[in-house]
Design a protein around this motif. Structure first.
Motif, PDB file in Angstrom:
ATOM      1  N   LEU A 131      38.157  27.578  50.695  1.00 53.24           N
ATOM      2  CA  LEU A 131      37.248  27.153  51.763  1.00 53.24           C
ATOM      3  C   LEU A 131      35.878  27.651  51.322  1.00 53.24           C
ATOM      4  N   GLU A 132      34.993  26.713  51.049  1.00 56.27           N
ATOM      5  CA  GLU A 132      33.734  27.022  50.350  1.00 56.27           C
ATOM      6  C   GLU A 132      32.554  26.572  51.220  1.00 56.27           C
ATOM      7  N   ASN A 133      31.532  27.429  51.324  1.00 54.06           N
ATOM      8  CA  ASN A 133      30.382  27.017  52.138  1.00 54.06           C
ATOM      9  C   ASN A 133      29.072  26.947  51.342  1.00 54.06           C
ATOM     10  N   GLY A 134      29.191  26.939  50.016  1.00 53.41           N
ATOM     11  CA  GLY A 134      27.997  26.833  49.186  1.00 53.41           C
ATOM     12  C   GLY A 134      27.470  28.179  48.736  1.00 53.41           C
ATOM     13  N   LYS A 135      27.756  29.228  49.517  1.00 52.41           N
ATOM     14  CA  LYS A 135      27.331  30.589  49.140  1.00 52.41           C
ATOM     15  C   LYS A 135      28.533  31.473  48.857  1.00 52.41           C
ATOM     16  N   GLU A 136      29.524  31.380  49.722  1.00 55.88           N
ATOM     17  CA  GLU A 136      30.700  32.232  49.596  1.00 55.88           C
ATOM     18  C   GLU A 136      31.957  31.373  49.743  1.00 55.88           C
ATOM     19  N   ASN A 137      33.094  31.993  49.453  1.00 55.97           N
ATOM     20  CA  ASN A 137      34.338  31.232  49.577  1.00 55.97           C
ATOM     21  C   ASN A 137      35.477  32.142  49.984  1.00 55.97           C
ATOM     22  N   LEU A 138      36.511  31.525  50.532  1.00 57.36           N
ATOM     23  CA  LEU A 138      37.773  32.214  50.821  1.00 57.36           C
ATOM     24  C   LEU A 138      38.865  31.473  50.061  1.00 57.36           C
ATOM     25  N   LEU A 139      39.590  32.183  49.205  1.00 53.71           N
ATOM     26  CA  LEU A 139      40.729  31.583  48.508  1.00 53.71           C
ATOM     27  C   LEU A 139      41.955  31.720  49.406  1.00 53.71           C
ATOM     28  N   VAL A 140      42.581  30.592  49.714  1.00 53.91           N
ATOM     29  CA  VAL A 140      43.748  30.601  50.594  1.00 53.91           C
ATOM     30  C   VAL A 140      45.004  30.346  49.742  1.00 53.91           C
ATOM     31  N   ASP A 141      45.829  31.359  49.622  1.00 53.58           N
ATOM     32  CA  ASP A 141      47.033  31.366  48.782  1.00 53.58           C
ATOM     33  C   ASP A 141      46.653  31.237  47.295  1.00 53.58           C
ATOM     34  N   THR A 142      47.617  31.591  46.453  1.00 56.62           N
ATOM     35  CA  THR A 142      47.263  31.689  45.032  1.00 56.62           C
ATOM     36  C   THR A 142      48.215  30.914  44.115  1.00 56.62           C
ATOM     37  N   GLY A 143      49.150  30.137  44.709  1.00 55.43           N
ATOM     38  CA  GLY A 143      50.113  29.459  43.857  1.00 55.43           C
ATOM     39  C   GLY A 143      51.041  30.478  43.197  1.00 55.43           C
ATOM     40  N   GLY A 144      51.885  29.986  42.293  1.00 55.35           N
ATOM     41  CA  GLY A 144      52.927  30.854  41.765  1.00 55.35           C
ATOM     42  C   GLY A 144      52.788  31.275  40.322  1.00 55.35           C
ATOM     43  N   SER A 145      51.637  31.000  39.682  1.00 55.38           N
ATOM     44  CA  SER A 145      51.554  31.314  38.247  1.00 55.38           C
ATOM     45  C   SER A 145      50.110  31.554  37.811  1.00 55.38           C
ATOM     46  N   ILE A 146      49.974  31.807  36.500  1.00 58.65           N
ATOM     47  CA  ILE A 146      48.648  32.038  35.903  1.00 58.65           C
ATOM     48  C   ILE A 146      47.752  30.796  36.037  1.00 58.65           C
ATOM     49  N   ASP A 147      48.361  29.650  36.339  1.00 61.59           N
ATOM     50  CA  ASP A 147      47.560  28.433  36.509  1.00 61.59           C
ATOM     51  C   ASP A 147      46.461  28.599  37.551  1.00 61.59           C
ATOM     52  N   ILE A 148      46.621  29.552  38.473  1.00 61.09           N
ATOM     53  CA  ILE A 148      45.561  29.764  39.471  1.00 61.09           C
ATOM     54  C   ILE A 148      44.223  30.054  38.778  1.00 61.09           C
ATOM     55  N   VAL A 149      44.268  30.855  37.716  1.00 61.66           N
ATOM     56  CA  VAL A 149      43.034  31.214  37.009  1.00 61.66           C
ATOM     57  C   VAL A 149      42.454  29.970  36.325  1.00 61.66           C
TER      58      VAL A 149
END
Ligand SMILES: [Zn+2]
Length: 266
Positions: A24-42
Motif C-alpha cells: 500500500l503505497e502513497n508516494g512517500k511511504e509504504n506498508l508491505l502487506v504479507d511477504t509471500g513464501g520465498s526469496i521471490d519477495i526480494v
C-alpha cells in the motif's frame, strides 16, 4: 494518491504466480502487506523498483507459509544491512500467533549474531483486535477476521481522498464482518477459483471461495470496488475469466489483478 502494488496474487501452492502480497503505497511511504513464501519477495520488490531500505513497515496477516516465510529472506538481508550500520526504523505488525512464529523461525535458523541484530533493530509489534495505528502516513485499524483456521487479522483504512479500503486476508469472509463492509469503496477478498472449477480446486474445503460465491455475498453490501486475489494459477487469461464470472453476480466494479499490477485507489 494511494495505490496498491500487487507483488503476488496467487494462493499458497502456486507455480506460475507469486503468493499474495502487496504494497500500500502513497508516494512517500509504504506498508508491505504479507511477504509471500520465498526469496521471490526480494526479487518482486526489486522488479517494482523497491530496495529493502525503502521498506520500513510490514503487516503480516497470519502465520501460514505463503504469507510469512518470505519475511525470513527480508530479515536475513536486513541483518546484513544492520551489521554495516544501517539503523532506520523497521517495524513488523502482526497478531500474537504471528509474533510467536516469527521469533521462533528466525531464532531457529539464523546465527546468534544475526538474531542479536534483529532483536536489537527490529520492532515486532503485536496487535490487538480493533487497534488503530498511524503507519506510513495512513491511519489503519487492524481487526480479527474471525477465521476458522489460524488467527488472521485484516485491516481498514480511510485513504487521503476519504475513501475506505478494507483488506480481509485469505479466508472466506465471516458474515459477522458484513456490517463493517457496507458501502466500502474498496474491499480486498480472496477468490480461489471459478465456480465451474470448484470440484477441481476444492475452494470450500480450504476455507476459500469461488468467484461466484464472493460476488454473491458481497453484492448486497454495496461495495464500490471488489478486488479479488489469492487465486489458483492455471489460466493465462485469469483476469478475463474471473472478471466475466464476477460481473454476472456483482454489479459494481470488479478488479482482478495479475502479479505486478498496480491498482490506483482514486
Ligand atoms: Zn494464503
Amino acid at each position: 494518491m494511494e495505490k496498491l502494488i500487487m507483488l503476488g496474487t496467487g494462493h499458497g501452492f502456486v507455480w506460475n504466480l507469486y503468493n499474495t502480497c502487496f504494497l500500500l503505497e502513497n508516494g512517500k511511504e509504504n506498508l508491505l502487506v504479507d511477504t509471500g513464501g520465498s526469496i521471490d519477495i526480494v526479487h518482486r520488490l526489486e522488479e517494482k523498483g523497491y530496495k529493502l531500505t525503502d521498506i520500513h513497515n510490514i503487516f503480516i496477516s497470519h502465520c501460514h507459509t505463503d504469507h510469512i516465510l518470505g519475511l525470513l529472506w527480508i530479515l536475513k538481508k536486513m541483518s546484513g544491512l544492520f551489521s554495516k550500520g544501517y539503523s532506520e526504523p523497521f517495524n513488523i505488525y502482526c497478531n500474537q500467533e504471528v509474533t510467536n512464529a516469527i521469533k521462533k523461525l528466525y531464532s531457529s535458523v539464523f546465527s546468534d549474531a544475526k538474531v542479536k541484530a534483529i532483536d536489537e533493530k527490529i520492532n515486532i509489534y503485536t496487535l490487538n483486535d480493533g487497534e488503530k495505528l498511524k503507519i506510513a502516513g495512513e491511519e489503519i485499524t487492524f481487526f480479527d477476521v474471525h477465521p476458522k483456521g489460524n488467527q488472521l487479522y485484516g485491516f481498514e483504512t480511510v485513504l487521503n481522498n476519504g475513501k475506505k479500503l478494507i483488506f480481509l486476508g485469505d479466508e472466506t469472509c465471516n458474515p459477522i464482518l458484513y456490517d463493517r463492509l457496507i458501502d466500502a469503496d474498496y474491499v480486498m477478498h480472496e477468490a480461489f477459483c471459478l465456480d465451474a472449477e470448484e470440484s477441481i480446486f476444492k475452494a470450500y474445503e480450504k476455507r476459500h471461495s469461488t468467484v461466484k460465491y464472493v460476488c454473491e455475498t458481497m453484492q448486497p453490501l454495496n461495495i464500490k470496488n471488489l478486488i479479488l486475489y489469492h487465486t489458483e494459477d492455471t489460466h493465462k487469461n485469469k483476469k478475463e475469466l474471473y472478471t466475466e464470472e464476477a460481473q454476472k453476480y456483482f454489479n459494481n466494479n470488479v478488479i482482478v489483478p495479475n502479479d505486478l499490477d498496480e491498482i490506483v485507489l482514486d
